[in-house]
Structures are given as structure tokens and as C-alpha cells.
Design a protein around this motif. Structure first.
Motif, PDB file in Angstrom:
ATOM      1  N   THR A 173       0.704  -1.238  -0.037  1.00  0.00           N
ATOM      2  CA  THR A 173      -0.421  -0.274  -0.219  1.00  0.00           C
ATOM      3  C   THR A 173       0.880   1.461  -0.125  1.00  0.00           C
ATOM      4  O   THR A 173       0.545   1.894  -0.608  1.00  0.00           O
ATOM      5  CB  THR A 173      -0.281   0.140   1.278  1.00  0.00           C
ATOM      6  OG1 THR A 173      -2.020  -1.062   1.416  1.00  0.00           O
ATOM      7  CG2 THR A 173      -1.895   1.020   1.507  1.00  0.00           C
ATOM      8  N   ASP A 193      -0.117  -2.088 -10.336  1.00  0.00           N
ATOM      9  CA  ASP A 193      -0.273  -2.551  -9.316  1.00  0.00           C
ATOM     10  C   ASP A 193       0.194  -4.295  -9.278  1.00  0.00           C
ATOM     11  O   ASP A 193      -0.459  -4.636  -9.247  1.00  0.00           O
ATOM     12  CB  ASP A 193      -1.073  -2.472  -8.416  1.00  0.00           C
ATOM     13  CG  ASP A 193      -2.205  -3.538  -7.126  1.00  0.00           C
ATOM     14  OD1 ASP A 193      -0.724  -3.873  -6.857  1.00  0.00           O
ATOM     15  OD2 ASP A 193      -2.732  -3.219  -6.432  1.00  0.00           O
ATOM     16  N   SER A 245       3.884  -6.333  -3.387  1.00  0.00           N
ATOM     17  CA  SER A 245       3.334  -7.004  -1.675  1.00  0.00           C
ATOM     18  C   SER A 245       3.824  -7.969  -1.426  1.00  0.00           C
ATOM     19  O   SER A 245       4.488  -9.251  -2.348  1.00  0.00           O
ATOM     20  CB  SER A 245       2.276  -7.037  -1.534  1.00  0.00           C
ATOM     21  OG  SER A 245       1.693  -7.115  -0.598  1.00  0.00           O
ATOM     22  N   LYS A 264       1.064 -13.502  -0.178  1.00  0.00           N
ATOM     23  CA  LYS A 264       1.573 -12.930  -1.463  1.00  0.00           C
ATOM     24  C   LYS A 264       1.855 -14.115  -2.159  1.00  0.00           C
ATOM     25  O   LYS A 264       3.026 -14.895  -0.793  1.00  0.00           O
ATOM     26  CB  LYS A 264       2.322 -11.618  -1.857  1.00  0.00           C
ATOM     27  CG  LYS A 264       1.588 -10.515  -1.373  1.00  0.00           C
ATOM     28  CD  LYS A 264       0.307 -10.413  -2.488  1.00  0.00           C
ATOM     29  CE  LYS A 264      -0.775  -9.913  -1.613  1.00  0.00           C
ATOM     30  NZ  LYS A 264      -1.312  -8.513  -1.420  1.00  0.00           N
TER      31      LYS A 264
HETATM   32  C1  LIG Z   1      -2.121  -7.052  -1.473  1.00  0.00           C
HETATM   33  C2  LIG Z   1      -2.223  -5.673  -2.471  1.00  0.00           C
HETATM   34  C3  LIG Z   1      -2.026  -4.953  -2.238  1.00  0.00           C
HETATM   35  C4  LIG Z   1      -1.648  -4.178  -1.127  1.00  0.00           C
HETATM   36  O1  LIG Z   1      -0.563  -4.520  -0.289  1.00  0.00           O
HETATM   37  P1  LIG Z   1      -0.440  -4.600   1.061  1.00  0.00           P
HETATM   38  O2  LIG Z   1       1.306  -5.098   1.358  1.00  0.00           O
HETATM   39  O3  LIG Z   1      -1.225  -5.668   2.085  1.00  0.00           O
HETATM   40  O4  LIG Z   1      -0.328  -3.570   1.658  1.00  0.00           O
HETATM   41  C5  LIG Z   1      -2.285  -3.919  -2.854  1.00  0.00           C
HETATM   42  N1  LIG Z   1      -3.597  -4.615  -4.230  1.00  0.00           N
HETATM   43  C6  LIG Z   1      -3.617  -5.368  -4.423  1.00  0.00           C
HETATM   44  C7  LIG Z   1      -3.713  -6.015  -5.420  1.00  0.00           C
HETATM   45  C8  LIG Z   1      -3.008  -6.918  -3.097  1.00  0.00           C
HETATM   46  O5  LIG Z   1      -3.412  -7.957  -4.021  1.00  0.00           O
END
Ligand SMILES: *Cc1c(COP(=O)(O)O)cnc(C)c1O
Length: 376
Positions: free
Chosen positions: A59, A155, A183, A188
Motif C-alpha cells: 500500500t 499494481d 506486496s 502473497k
Molecule cells: C496485497 C495487495 C495490495 C496491498 O499490499 P499490502 O502489502 O497488503 O499493503 C495492493 N493491491 C493488491 C492487488 C493486493 O493484492
């Protein structure tokens, strides 16, 4: 004899990684330091040598990328309604307004054909999301962005290890002007417990990125410092980076194992159940998740409960985000993005993680058949 509960995902952390974390804890330097630098260098190698900076969340990388792209109050940013809400929240966080564009029913990613019609004179950037690790078409994406002068913030939270036409996600597509956000959240494909990384287009962005990451502080060789920009507190710790360094050598094997399990799902799910499956893209996708859609009319809550009763965890990623109260209060309306809404109501994430056994796939598929007949 009942079998152990099978969660929809679980991280794989080996003993070497646990030992490496213990070493950092004993070293006397536990926050950002040499492990973060080594982790950034290793990530850079995966991204064709591009500049990479580590963060304490995905994020935070998205928010900083928007600031680096000079997106702020009065600007609009195009993104998808079918994503983790973080993707849109960061647009609000920098004072800009999200413009949502419905998804393609097959890929479930933002529909590139609908973007130009959604653009406004205030539109500065686009944040495409590679949902479940299936990449957005990078050639069409950058052609569109370049034609209309938009910045791109990929993203790629879910797509580390995926590729587009043989080129890894994270490396330079288009003219290399894009940002890429990863992320390392626990769920993940590669984790640092919590964490993220931002791939940057140039040295100017990398320098400002470091200041936006840590209170805006600029340090001088003589020991002095200045603060000329408002930065946040987004740095990764060496403890977390040691986990990432322990994960990275396994990434290719993790991805290969996920691919094999996805193949097993395609081969084992009974077509008679009537579950639309994701695209079988074995060239590009990293199989972050495996997401069938439930047939229309099946009560998802009851289905998930029936699976749980059989010892199997099922996730939901994600309800269309414009249906959340915050976004409804901002004026987004139900019915505005019907494809995302329909997928968001019917999607389920089946167990898929590197340590799963082949027999678990059979177990999940048998449980699905039984649970569907119960909830139909
Ligand atoms: C996990 C995720 C995020 C955010 O990542 P964080 O490390 O949890 O802040 C943003 N976009 C997508 C599509 C995600 O799956």
C-alpha cells in the motif's frame, strides 16, 4: 479419520530463513540496514536491473508512486473495481479521485477497451492490477498510456514471478516510465510478513522515493540533514528483509509448484459442476490464486461454510470495491460496473500454495462437488 484443515493459502518458510532472522535479531541492527539493501539488490536483479526500493507494505509503495507521479487534489486516476481495496484507497489518500473502469469478463482485469472513454482532462495516471497473478496486456496498456500522456503504476502485488510475453513483471515495459508495486504480505507469492517494493523509472524518482519513505529526510556526507518534503514512515526492517532474502531463492520453484497445482485443478474440476474457471494462461500467470466462479444462484456463504465443514478453507478476493460504504458515500453506484459486481459476488479462491499436495487438489474437488449439491 479426519484430515487436517486445509487453508486457502499458507506461507512456506524454511529453517534457513528462520535461522537468518535469528541472526539479524542477534546482530544488534534490526531495522533498515544491510539486509534491506541486499534485498533491494536481489529484487532489482529480478526486474532487469531497474531501481528498486523496499517498503513496509505494498500500500505504501502505491501511495508513494502516486506522489512521485505528482498526482494530488483535483486529479483523477483510472483503476479497476475488482481488486483489494488498497488500490483505490491510496488514490483517495493522496487527495485524488478514482475513476473505475469495469473488468474484462475473461481476464477479470481492467477492460483496456473501455479506458479511453472513461478518461477526463484531469486524468493523470492509471493503476492496472494483475488479479490473481494474471498480467494485464503490457503492450496495449503502455501504448494507450503513452498515447494519452498517462503515468502507469502497475499494481503487481499479486504478480511477482509472472511474465508478459516472456518478460518478467517488474522489468521495463513501454519506455520504462512505469512504476511497479509489489506486496510481500503474508498471503502473497513471496512474503516478508508485511512489506512491499517499488520499481522506479529513474534516479530522480529513486532519490525522492527514499525521502518520501522516511520523513522526507535528506542526509549530507558531513552528518547534517534537511527535510524539504513531507515523507511518511514506510521503511522495511532488516528482520523482514531477511525473510524476503530467504524466500527469493525459492520463488521460481514456488511459481512452478503453483502452476502444477493449477494444472491439476483444471484437470480435476468436473465440468458438469458448471463453474467458470480462470483463463488457462500457463505462459504468463504466476497462479497467485485459483478462482472459479460459483454458478449463478449458489449462496456463497453457505458454500464456504459447507467447505469449512469438510476441512477446507475458501477465500473471497474480492467483492467489487465500489459497493463498500465508503465508496457508495463518494457517489459510486451499484450497477455501474456489472461485470466486476457479478464476478465479485460469485468468486471463490480455492486452496493454492506451494506446500500443498497433489492429493489436496482431489480432496478440494470432491468437497466442492459435495458442497455444491448441498447448497444448490
Ligand atoms: C496485497 C495487495 C495490495 C496491498 O499490499 P499490502 O502489502 O497488503 O499493503 C495492493 N493491491 C493488491 C492487488 C493486493 O493484492
Amino acid at each position: 479419520m479426519s484430515e487436517a484443515f486445509l487453508p486457502f493459502t499458507r506461507p512456506s518458510i524454511d529453517e534457513e530463513t528462520i535461522a537468518a532472522v535469528a541472526d539479524v535479531l542477534r546482530s544488534g541492527w534490526i531495522t533498515s540496514g544491510p539486509k534491506v539493501q541486499a534485498f533491494e539488490a536481489a529484487l532489482s536483479a529480478l526486474c532487469g536491473g531497474r531501481r528498486v526500493r523496499a517498503f513496509n507494505s505494498g500500500t505504501a509503495t502505491l501511495e508513494v508512486a502516486l506522489r512521485l507521479a505528482k498526482v494530488g487534489a483535483g486529479d483523477t486516476v483510472i483503476t479497476t473495481p475488482l481488486t483489494w481495496v488498497a488500490t483505490a484507497n491510496v488514490i483517495l489518500e493522496v487527495g485524488a479521485t478514482p475513476i473505475l473502469v469495469d473488468v474484462d469478463p475473461v481476464t477479470r482485469n481492467i477492460d483496456l477497451d473501455r479506458i479511453e472513454a472513461a478518461m477526463l482532462p484531469t486524468t493523470k495516471a492509471i493503476i492496472p492490477v494483475d488479479l490473481a497473478g494474471l498480467p494485464v496486456d503490457r503492450d496495449r496498456l503502455y501504448a494507450l498510456a503513452d498515447r494519452r500522456g498517462l503515468r502507469v503504476i502497475e499494481d503487481a502485488a499479486q504478480s511477482l514471478g509472472a511474465s508478459w510475453n516472456g518478460q518478467p513483471i517488474g522489468s521495463a515495459f513501454g519506455q520504462g516510465r512505469g512504476f511497479v508495486s509489489f506486496s510481500f504480505h503474508a498471503n502473497k507469492n513471496l512474503t516478508t510478513t508485511e512489506g512491499g517494493a517499488l520499481v522506479l523509472p529513474d534516479d530522480i524518482d529513486a532519490g525522492l522515493c527514499e525521502r518520501l519513505r522516511l520523513q522526507g529526510v535528506k542526509r549530507f556526507p558531513d552528518g547534517g540533514m534537511d527535510v524539504d518534503v513531507l515523507g511518511g514512515k514506510f521503511n522495511l526492517t532488516d528482520v523482514a528483509a531477511a525473510i524476503g532474502l530467504g524466500q527469493l531463492p525459492h520463488l521460481a520453484a514456488f511459481t512452478a509448484r503453483r502452476r502444477d497445482l493449477a494444472r491439476a485443478y483444471f484437470a480435476t474440476i468436473d465440468p458438469a459442476l458448471g463453474l467458470p474457471l480462470p483463463p488457462a494462461d500457463f505462459a504468463n500467470c504466476n497462479w497467485h490464486m485459483f478462482q472459479p466462479l460459483l454458478p449463478p444462484g449458489v449462496d456463497r456463504g453457505r458454500f464456504i461454510a459447507a467447505m469449512k465443514a469438510r476441512g477446507i478453507g475458501v477465500g473471497v478476493h474480492y467483492p467489487a470495491l465500489h459497493l463498500f460504504s465508503l465508496y457508495q458515500a463518494l457517489g459510486f453506484r451499484q450497477g455501474a460496473f456489472p461485470v466486476a459486481e457479478d464476478i465479485g459476488r460469485r468468486t471463490i479462491s480455492l486452496p493454492l500454495f506451494p506446500d500443498m499436495r497433489d492429493s489436496d487438489v482431489v480432496r478440494v474437488c470432491n468437497a466442492m462437488a459435495a458442497s455444491l449439491s448441498e447448497t444448490a
